[in-house]
Structures are given as structure tokens and as C-alpha cells.
Design an enzyme around this catalytic site. Structure first.
Site, short mmCIF file in Angstrom:
data_model
loop_
_atom_site.label_atom_id
_atom_site.label_comp_id
_atom_site.label_asym_id
_atom_site.label_seq_id
_atom_site.Cartn_x
_atom_site.Cartn_y
_atom_site.Cartn_z
N VAL A 169 0.75 -1.34 0.03
CA VAL A 169 -0.12 0.02 0.36
C VAL A 169 1.08 1.57 0.10
O VAL A 169 1.08 2.40 -0.82
CB VAL A 169 -0.98 0.23 1.56
CG1 VAL A 169 -1.85 1.24 1.51
CG2 VAL A 169 -2.20 -1.14 1.38
N SER B 59 14.49 -0.96 7.25
CA SER B 59 14.72 -0.33 6.18
C SER B 59 15.46 0.68 6.45
O SER B 59 15.89 1.47 5.41
CB SER B 59 13.13 -0.05 5.29
OG SER B 59 12.60 -1.32 5.02
N CYS C 206 -11.33 -2.12 2.69
CA CYS C 206 -11.44 -2.25 0.93
C CYS C 206 -12.41 -3.38 0.60
O CYS C 206 -13.30 -2.84 -0.84
CB CYS C 206 -10.06 -2.80 0.52
SG CYS C 206 -9.99 -3.83 0.72
N SER D 115 -3.89 -8.88 -3.48
CA SER D 115 -3.03 -7.97 -3.19
C SER D 115 -4.00 -7.20 -1.78
O SER D 115 -3.44 -6.30 -1.15
CB SER D 115 -3.14 -7.01 -4.11
OG SER D 115 -4.84 -6.57 -4.78
N HIS E 82 -11.65 -6.46 -6.00
CA HIS E 82 -12.33 -6.57 -4.98
C HIS E 82 -13.89 -7.00 -5.65
O HIS E 82 -14.58 -6.40 -5.82
CB HIS E 82 -12.89 -6.25 -3.61
CG HIS E 82 -11.34 -7.06 -2.95
ND1 HIS E 82 -10.29 -7.34 -2.80
CD2 HIS E 82 -11.04 -5.89 -1.84
CE1 HIS E 82 -9.58 -7.78 -2.27
NE2 HIS E 82 -10.04 -6.35 -1.21
#
Length: 364
Positions: free
Chosen positions: A16, A41, A159, A188, A254
Site C-alpha cells: 500500500v 529499512s 477495501c 493484493s 474485490h
């Protein structure tokens, strides 16, 4: 706008977060000036950090972000000092996310979150901009609680509900009373691709943890109202929604098979006209990410299909089809939404545009 707002993306290396970065690459109002992620990171150049885990297909890492040094998302002082607001897509426990997002807010840095942690915080607006833009009225009460002047947390909803909640919003005048929704959700949505999720290839997984409760409850907060006396958003009493959520071998999109009962007695033409005519504040304001046509109705019985329709209006539009009478319910239909555009990063960006237009997000 003569000067773009400075944006930070926290959780920028995940799927995302990557979608945020790509969608914001040429945004007319916002510019990504900070990318932040985990301590693991931090210190790396963004392009190097995502080189072997870039999930945006043929879309390259934007040049203006590639050479940004990743900051530690938990170093709130450092991140907040460099941006006007942040998008949040971090992967942490819900308690940790709630604490981190409120810490940014207390640093007078608005947070527009893709995460679910704050969706049921009573004074946090959870908004689909076309449906409940007035819920941002709750922000003044949240600021009172947090003791902030400009900082707050706002969230976008789950979502999967984007595939049927817009239709229910368009049909509110017909008073939907009961809804059954079975969603067929892309991989995803779990932050994976077909290559990194071999368990989904040639398979359907009948359970997504936590998803059914979100599908049944979140639309009721969206259809609720701001209660000034309680200083919270009170959810609607209906419609009653029951759902099942399955993971299917699709990368983006979706799909929902939905059934609806109404208190009124609309015809098919009534329902289709309501879908096609439905628009909201984002269309009136011509927000940069707003689809011109929020909902399309497709007459072909073989549509909507992920292959042909998931990118309708750059993934920000909703596709509905196969509306027909049912033997147990009044009507049934198929819906489709793009889960990482409308359903995740794109929906959050449109929400941030609304917040900017309403005056809640301004330059520091």
C-alpha cells in the site's frame, strides 16, 4: 495551488505504501518529501530498499522518491518536522498503530490512515468522500481530546466494502433493510502478489481473519452521524448486513455478490438510475483523484469483470452489474472495486484532498 503540501508516507516500503508513492508521483496538490518505514529499512535509499520487492508491476519507482533516504517511522519528531501531513500504511499491532498515529497528531501533523486500528475510535472520521464527507465535523472534538490545534487522525474504511457500500448509499432513499454480501477478494489485499502467494494459485481460501466483521459493521459507521453532545460518530441502526469473505487468485479487484431487501419497492430502472446519477462532494469540487463517474452500471450479464472493469476511472470508480430480482431477497447484484486504488491508497488520497478542500490540512 501555487505550492504543494509536503507529504510523508509512513510504511512506504509495503504494497500500500508503494501504491501511495506511485499515485502521488505527479499529484497537483501533494508532493512526497519523506518516506518512512521500519528501523530495518531506515537509512537506505528508497529505490534500493524496494528494488527486490517492488510490487507495482511495470510502474517504476518514481524518480522524485527513488533517492530519498528512508526514515524510521517511529522517529516522529524527525518525520513530522519535515512534512505538512502523513499517509499511514504501517504494519504493526493495532495498539502500536493507534499510539503511533496519535503521536503524529500530537506533533500537529494530520494523519490520513489506511490502517484499521482507528476505524472504531469514536471521534475519528472514517470516510468515503462521496458518501459521508460531513463526518469530518468530528475532527474538532478529536482535537479537543488530543489537545491539538491542527493535528488529528482520519481513516479510510475497509477495501472490500467499497464494492457494495456505494450502491447502498445510492439507494438510501429506498431504505435498504437487509444485505447479504459475499466478497471475492484479491490477493493484493493481503499485501501479496500471485508470485509471492503460491497458496492461492488454483485455489480459493474461505477465510480472511477479521474481514467479515469489518464488512458487516463499517458501512453502519459510514451511514451514521456526528453526535455533537456525545462528541462521537454514532453508527446507523441499519441495514443489517451479513457477509462471507473469500480470497481468490486475482491480483487486483474485490468482487461482491450482494442481495438486498428494501422498505420501499423500487423498480430495476429506479435502482439503475440512482446508481448512475449518484455523485458527491468530490465531483462537485473536482478533486484531483475523484472519478467523474463514481458508479457505472453495466448491462452485459458477463460484467463487471476484473479483467475489463477494475481500472474504471483509474481504479477510483465502482462497477455494478447483473441487477435482478431474487427469490428470497428483493434484488441481487454483482459489484466490483479496485482494492488498492479506491479501496486503499487512492481512497485515502481522495480523502486527503477533501480534508485539504475543507481546510483541515494546511501548510505548517
Amino acid at each position: 495551488m501555487t505550492q504543494k503540501l509536503k507529504v510523508g508516507v509512513i510504511g512506504a516500503t509495503g504494497m500500500v505504501g508503494q501504491r501511495f508513492v506511485t499515485l502521488l508521483a505527479d499529484h497537483p496538490w501533494f508532493e512526497v518529501t519523506v518516506v518512512a518505514a521500519s528501523k530495518h529499512s531506515a537509512g537506505q535509499k528508497y529505490g534500493e530498499a524496494v528494488k527486490d520487492r517492488w510490487k507495482m508491476g511495470d510502474t517504476p519507482v518514481p524518480e522524485n522518491v527513488k533517492n530519498l533516504t528512508i526514515l524510521d517511522a517511529e522517529d516522529v519528531d524527525k518525520v513530522a518536522s519535515q512534512v505538512d501531513f502523513v499517509f499511514s500504511a504501517v504494519h504493526m499491532s493495532k495498539d502500536e498503530i493507534r499510539q503511533l498515529e496519535e503521536e503524529y497528531a500530537k506533533h500537529e501533523t494530520p494523519v490520513v490512515s489506511n490502517n484499521s486500528a482507528h476505524r472504531w475510535t469514536p471521534d475519528v472520521p472514517m470516510v468515503v468522500p462521496e458518501i459521508n464527507p460531513d463526518h469530518t465535523d468530528i475532527i474538532k472534538y478529536q482535537r479537543q481530546r488530543l489537545g491539538t490545534k491542527r493535528g488529528f487522525v482520519a481513516v479510510k474504511p475497509n477495501c472490500s466494502i467499497q464494492s457494495y457500500t456505494p450502491a447502498l448509499a445510492a439507494w438510501q432513499k429506498f431504505e435498504p433493510t437487509q444485505v447479504l454480501a459475499t466478497t471475492y477478494q484479491a490477493i493484493s489485499g493481503a499485501g501479496k502478489t500471485l508470485e509471492t502467494a503460491p497458496e492461492i494459485v488454483g485455489n480459493v481460501i474461505p477465510y480472511i481473519p477479521g474481514e467479515e466483521a469489518k464488512s458487516e459493521d463499517e458501512p453502519l459507521k459510514i451511514f451514521g452521524h456526528v453526535d455533537a453532545d456525545k462528541k462521537e460518530i454514532v453508527k446507523a441502526n441499519g441495514p443489517v448486513i451479513t457477509s462471507q469473505c473469500l480470497r481468490v487468485p486475482v491480483l487486483y479487484g474485490h468482487t461482491v455478490a450482494a442481495f438486498v431487501n428494501f422498505k420501499q419497492n423500487p423498480s430495476k430502472d429506479d435502482l439503475i438510475e440512482a446508481l448512475e446519477d449518484y455523485s458527491g462532494v468530490p465531483q462537485e469540487l473536482e478533486l484531483p483523484s475523484a472519478p467523474k463517474q463514481f458508479i457505472q452500471y453495466l448491462q452485459d450479464d458477463f460484467r463487471p469483470q476484473v479483467r475489463y472493469d477494475v481500472n474504471f476511472e483509474h481504479g477510483m470508480g465502482i462497477s455494478i452489474g447483473r441487477l435482478r430480482p431474487d427469490k428470497l431477497f428483493d434484488w441481487k447484484f454483482i459489484g466490483l472495486s479496485h482494492n488498492t486504488a479506491r479501496g486503499a491508497a487512492g481512497g485515502a488520497i481522495e480523502f486527503a484532498e477533501l480534508l485539504k478542500a475543507q481546510g483541515y490540512i494546511q501548510p505548517k
